[in-house]
Design an enzyme around this catalytic site. Structure first.
Site, PDB file in Angstrom:
ATOM      1  N   ASP A 109       0.932  -1.203  -0.139  1.00  0.00           N
ATOM      2  CA  ASP A 109       0.113   0.151   0.013  1.00  0.00           C
ATOM      3  C   ASP A 109       0.743   1.424  -0.131  1.00  0.00           C
ATOM      4  OD1 ASP A 109      -2.508   1.286  -0.273  1.00  0.00           O
ATOM      5  OD2 ASP A 109      -2.921   0.784   1.980  1.00  0.00           O
ATOM      6  N   HIS A 110       0.307   2.228   0.152  1.00  0.00           N
ATOM      7  CA  HIS A 110       0.993   3.682   0.331  1.00  0.00           C
ATOM      8  C   HIS A 110       2.211   3.767   0.628  1.00  0.00           C
ATOM      9  CE1 HIS A 110      -2.981   5.692  -0.250  1.00  0.00           C
ATOM     10  NE2 HIS A 110      -3.542   4.722   0.568  1.00  0.00           N
ATOM     11  N   GLU A 135      -4.457   7.611   7.884  1.00  0.00           N
ATOM     12  CA  GLU A 135      -4.130   6.082   7.902  1.00  0.00           C
ATOM     13  C   GLU A 135      -2.708   5.875   8.068  1.00  0.00           C
ATOM     14  OE1 GLU A 135      -6.024   2.384   5.341  1.00  0.00           O
ATOM     15  OE2 GLU A 135      -4.802   3.570   4.103  1.00  0.00           O
ATOM     16  N   HIS A 144      -9.946   8.179   3.972  1.00  0.00           N
ATOM     17  CA  HIS A 144      -9.571   6.972   4.862  1.00  0.00           C
ATOM     18  C   HIS A 144     -10.358   7.058   6.130  1.00  0.00           C
ATOM     19  CE1 HIS A 144      -5.747   6.852   2.609  1.00  0.00           C
ATOM     20  NE2 HIS A 144      -6.363   5.569   2.271  1.00  0.00           N
ATOM     21  N   HIS A 162      -9.653   4.020  -3.220  1.00  0.00           N
ATOM     22  CA  HIS A 162      -9.082   3.973  -1.846  1.00  0.00           C
ATOM     23  C   HIS A 162     -10.322   4.502  -0.652  1.00  0.00           C
ATOM     24  CE1 HIS A 162      -4.680   3.567  -1.939  1.00  0.00           C
ATOM     25  NE2 HIS A 162      -5.173   3.122  -3.209  1.00  0.00           N
ATOM     26  N   ASN A 169      -9.840  -0.863  -1.764  1.00  0.00           N
ATOM     27  CA  ASN A 169      -9.323  -0.743  -0.565  1.00  0.00           C
ATOM     28  C   ASN A 169      -9.945  -0.707   0.796  1.00  0.00           C
ATOM     29  OD1 ASN A 169      -6.971  -0.529  -2.132  1.00  0.00           O
ATOM     30  ND2 ASN A 169      -6.061   0.901  -0.894  1.00  0.00           N
TER      31      ASN A 169
END
Length: 357
Positions: free
Chosen positions: A107-108, A180, A223, A261, A283
């Site tokens: 992820d990110h 997040e 998020h 997302h 996500n």
């Protein structure tokens, strides 16, 4: 249309692109769940088995570090690298045990975390030399806080390297709101929560000649979970971008594989609208965290009288509490809760029972 047939194990390379194409044709998407260790991995694999569909299992930088151990040396992100790699090997073995196909992802990764991706790519390259495929299916770069020109320049360099080993790159355009994994975008300018079609075209032109990629375009995603009305999703941004690129470049319909997302808390209607516009990956993290934690809290509340000492409970002062304090008892409750939430996500995404394996 016949269902897509897949083999158990990790999906990479050309087969991954075929899965995404099938998802767009079928108007379904796959949940991408963040995991932090063996319990969440087991929950995700069980969900894929119950849903008869592939699951995307991904490690964030923090999740990878947690998998290695929070006290492990990490001065050069070595715990983050080792935790992700160890998790990948475990998932590869267990996916075949569960009999399910898996897409392995990270992820990110903001600019400061590019050394993490560098380290993982070295591991992928070594794995590719031995087995003819990468260890992971894909990685994400999140350079959305940088100017778009720099975002795409760096992404292009990484994709050039990844393309040589049949890997897919996920990029982010615009900013996903909320917080997040230590990245807080709660106070970001609202205009940055909505990606423009011209920006998606710019990314398409930069990356299409280089390799395979997906785009996490911002359309108001956030998020976390917030009160109704606090988040204004605009999935039509995805449609407008698809239509714009098709018109400007003469492509087939829906030329971009989009990523949704900040999916936790979204309605089925919002989810399916985005899926209809070419979102193939969804996500989900906050919802699955709660789904894991809530049954554990319930277990603790229900059995509170047995959880204050090793010996002594309402059944007698000399009665042992071993079966109540055994972590396996309550961790499995968390696994079951997380699995159930993921199966519901497969249903929301129209992915349940769309595959055969």
């Amino acid at each position: 249309m016949s269902k897509m047939k897949l083999e158990p194990g990790v999906i990479t390379g050309k087969k991954l692109q075929e899965v995404f194409a099938y998802c767009k044709e079928t108007k379904c998407a796959l949940p991408a769940v963040n995991v932090v260790g063996s319990n969440s991995i087991a929950a995700a694999l069980q969900a894929a088995r119950e849903a008869n569909a592939p699951v995307i299992i991904q490690f964030s930088n923090g999740g990878a570090q947690f998998n290695a151990g929070k006290k492990a040396p990490n001065g050069n992100l070595e715990a983050c690298i080792a935790g992700a790699v160890a998790g990948a090997y475990s998932i590869r073995r267990l996916a075949k045990l569960y009999g399910v196909p898996v897409i392995l992802h990270t992820d990110h990764a903001a600019k400061k975390l590019l050394p993490w991706i560098d380290g993982l790519l070295s591991e992928n390259e070594e794995y590719y030399k031995q087995f003819g495929e990468p260890l992971f299916s894909s990685h994400m770069l999140d350079l959305s806080e940088e100017p778009i020109e720099e975002n795409l320049e760096i992404s292009k360099k990484f994709l050039e390297r990844m393309n040589k080993i049949d890997m897919t790159l996920e990029i982010e355009l615009g900013v996903t709101g909320g917080e997040e994994d230590g990245v807080d975008n709660s106070d970001v300018d609202s205009s940055r929560l909505y990606t423009q079609p011209e920006e998606v075209l710019q990314a398409y032109d930069a990356l299409k000649p280089v390799g395979k990629f997906t785009v996490a375009a911002a359309f108001g995603n956030t998020h976390g979970v917030y009160k109704p009305g606090n988040v204004k999703l605009r999935p039509e941004i995805l449609k407008n971008s698809q239509d714009f690129i098709q018109k400007e470049r003469g492509t087939d319909e829906k030329p971009v594989d989009f990523v949704f997302h900040g999916g936790s808390g979204s309605s089925r209607e919002e989810i399916r609208e985005a899926v209809g516009y070419g979102a193939v990956k969804f996500n989900i993290d906050t919802d699955t965290q709660w789904a894991f934690t809530k049954p554990i809290k319930d277990y603790m509340d229900k059995n509170d009288a047995y959880l204050h000492s090793q010996i002594g409970n309402p059944d007698g002062d000399d009665k042992p509490n071993k079966k109540y304090i055994d972590p396996r008892a309550w961790l499995h409750e968390g696994e079951k809760g997380m699995t159930a939430r993921l199966v519901a996500a497969f249903e929301d995404l129209n992915a349940k029972d769309q595959f055969e394996f």
